[in-house]
Design a protein around this motif. Structure first.
Motif, mmCIF file in Angstrom:
data_model
loop_
_atom_site.group_PDB
_atom_site.id
_atom_site.type_symbol
_atom_site.label_atom_id
_atom_site.label_comp_id
_atom_site.label_asym_id
_atom_site.label_seq_id
_atom_site.Cartn_x
_atom_site.Cartn_y
_atom_site.Cartn_z
ATOM 1 N N VAL A 87 0.659 -1.663 0.710
ATOM 2 C CA VAL A 87 0.058 0.354 -0.030
ATOM 3 C C VAL A 87 0.734 1.237 -0.212
ATOM 4 N N VAL A 88 0.782 1.999 -1.040
ATOM 5 C CA VAL A 88 1.860 3.328 -1.419
ATOM 6 C C VAL A 88 0.503 4.617 -0.826
ATOM 7 N N PRO A 89 0.492 5.340 0.399
ATOM 8 C CA PRO A 89 -0.440 5.960 0.514
ATOM 9 C C PRO A 89 0.465 7.780 0.063
ATOM 10 N N ASP A 90 0.868 7.741 -0.456
ATOM 11 C CA ASP A 90 1.420 9.051 -1.539
ATOM 12 C C ASP A 90 2.972 7.753 -2.808
ATOM 13 N N VAL A 91 1.857 8.295 -4.066
ATOM 14 C CA VAL A 91 3.389 7.964 -4.894
ATOM 15 C C VAL A 91 4.472 9.275 -5.088
ATOM 16 N N SER A 92 4.328 10.337 -4.595
ATOM 17 C CA SER A 92 5.541 10.664 -4.908
ATOM 18 C C SER A 92 6.914 10.150 -3.649
ATOM 19 N N ALA A 93 6.748 9.857 -2.902
ATOM 20 C CA ALA A 93 7.412 9.560 -1.429
ATOM 21 C C ALA A 93 7.730 7.856 -1.617
ATOM 22 N N GLN A 94 7.723 7.888 -3.212
ATOM 23 C CA GLN A 94 8.532 6.704 -3.289
ATOM 24 C C GLN A 94 9.810 6.401 -4.258
ATOM 25 N N ASP A 95 10.320 5.873 -3.936
ATOM 26 C CA ASP A 95 11.460 6.342 -4.829
ATOM 27 C C ASP A 95 11.296 4.906 -5.909
ATOM 28 N N ASN A 96 10.841 4.002 -5.266
ATOM 29 C CA ASN A 96 11.252 2.593 -6.575
ATOM 30 C C ASN A 96 9.150 2.530 -7.343
ATOM 31 N N TYR A 97 9.029 4.245 -8.348
ATOM 32 C CA TYR A 97 7.566 4.335 -8.072
ATOM 33 C C TYR A 97 7.661 4.902 -10.085
ATOM 34 N N ILE A 98 6.831 3.772 -10.132
ATOM 35 C CA ILE A 98 6.987 4.419 -12.442
ATOM 36 C C ILE A 98 5.311 4.039 -11.998
ATOM 37 N N ALA A 99 5.845 6.439 -12.336
ATOM 38 C CA ALA A 99 4.644 7.145 -12.617
ATOM 39 C C ALA A 99 3.431 6.721 -13.940
ATOM 40 N N CYS A 100 2.291 6.676 -13.627
ATOM 41 C CA CYS A 100 1.572 6.050 -15.316
ATOM 42 C C CYS A 100 1.260 7.491 -15.508
ATOM 43 N N SER A 101 0.882 8.696 -14.718
ATOM 44 C CA SER A 101 0.179 9.845 -14.573
ATOM 45 C C SER A 101 -0.228 10.713 -13.549
ATOM 46 N N PHE A 102 0.282 12.062 -14.017
ATOM 47 C CA PHE A 102 0.303 12.796 -12.663
ATOM 48 C C PHE A 102 -1.133 12.844 -12.152
ATOM 49 N N THR A 103 -1.797 12.316 -12.647
ATOM 50 C CA THR A 103 -2.840 12.125 -11.689
ATOM 51 C C THR A 103 -2.986 11.154 -10.156
ATOM 52 N N VAL A 104 -1.732 10.130 -10.747
ATOM 53 C CA VAL A 104 -2.318 8.879 -9.404
ATOM 54 C C VAL A 104 -1.398 9.798 -8.363
ATOM 55 N N LYS A 105 -2.195 9.485 -7.565
ATOM 56 C CA LYS A 105 -1.300 9.900 -5.633
ATOM 57 C C LYS A 105 -0.766 8.994 -5.168
ATOM 58 N N SER A 106 -2.203 7.933 -4.992
ATOM 59 C CA SER A 106 -1.827 6.359 -4.385
ATOM 60 C C SER A 106 -2.141 5.431 -4.769
ATOM 61 N N GLU A 107 -1.383 4.015 -4.515
ATOM 62 C CA GLU A 107 -1.378 2.536 -4.814
ATOM 63 C C GLU A 107 -1.715 1.764 -4.261
ATOM 64 N N ILE A 108 -2.404 0.135 -4.884
ATOM 65 C CA ILE A 108 -2.690 -0.510 -3.687
ATOM 66 C C ILE A 108 -2.069 -1.505 -4.485
ATOM 67 N N VAL A 109 -1.536 -2.302 -4.161
ATOM 68 C CA VAL A 109 -1.495 -3.705 -4.980
ATOM 69 C C VAL A 109 -1.288 -5.048 -3.796
ATOM 70 N N VAL A 110 -2.347 -5.524 -4.904
ATOM 71 C CA VAL A 110 -2.611 -7.435 -3.943
ATOM 72 C C VAL A 110 -1.780 -8.507 -4.832
ATOM 73 N N PRO A 111 -0.682 -9.567 -4.590
ATOM 74 C CA PRO A 111 -0.954 -10.626 -5.168
ATOM 75 C C PRO A 111 -1.663 -12.057 -5.177
ATOM 76 N N LEU A 112 -1.818 -12.276 -6.231
ATOM 77 C CA LEU A 112 -2.814 -12.876 -6.953
ATOM 78 C C LEU A 112 -2.295 -14.841 -6.754
ATOM 79 N N PHE A 113 -2.505 -15.469 -5.443
ATOM 80 C CA PHE A 113 -2.091 -16.850 -5.537
ATOM 81 C C PHE A 113 -2.506 -18.152 -6.204
#
Length: 151
Positions: A87-113
């Protein structure tokens, strides 16, 4: 947000017999985006363990250039290695972030097993800073567990 009322709709979207697996996943993405106001991009990435890359699957939202992501790169790539929710509350604070769009402010990723193996993930971008809670994580774990039954 109470996600319990969405669970039957998730199950229904994934059990439509007339649709292919890809169509079911696309419908699921649309369902989540339509019903959760801060889910602004919803999609799946699937792992190729031989090449150590993730490949974009069904999604809804803005077009993305990120159709192939190396393991370890960006939030999705890190989840491919860690096998943990991210869970990334603020993508601008992440060093290893791939910017998709300037409108994206946060992201959540959940693995699929599937059978204990991380075959991919659900990835959600939001235009809001810090909208994701533990309830989102638990709900998306439910979603990925149900999606896993398609494989």
């Amino acid at each position: 947000m109470n996600f319990e009322h969405l669970k039957p709709s998730v199950l229904a979207a994934l059990s439509t017999k007339e649709l292919s697996r890809e169509e079911k996943l696309k419908d699921l993405c649309q369902l989540l985006q339509d019903h959760i106001s801060y889910y602004n991009w919803v999609g799946f990435y699937f792992a190729n363990h031989d090449t150590k890359t993730l490949h974009l699957g069904p999604y809804v939202g803005a077009e993305t250039d990120h159709t192939v992501i190396p393991f370890g790169k960006g939030i999705c790539g890190q989840v491919a290695i860690s096998d943990q929710n991210f869970v990334v509350p603020d993508v601008s604070a992440q060093d290893n972030y791939i910017a998709c769009s300037f409108t994206v402010k946060s992201e959540i990723v959940v693995p699929l097993f599937v059978n204990g193996k991380n075959i991919g993930q659900i990835d959600i971008d939001s235009h809001v800073i810090n909208p994701f809670t533990e309830a989102d994580e638990r709900f998306l774990e439910f979603v990925t567990q149900e999606v896993a039954k398609l494989y």
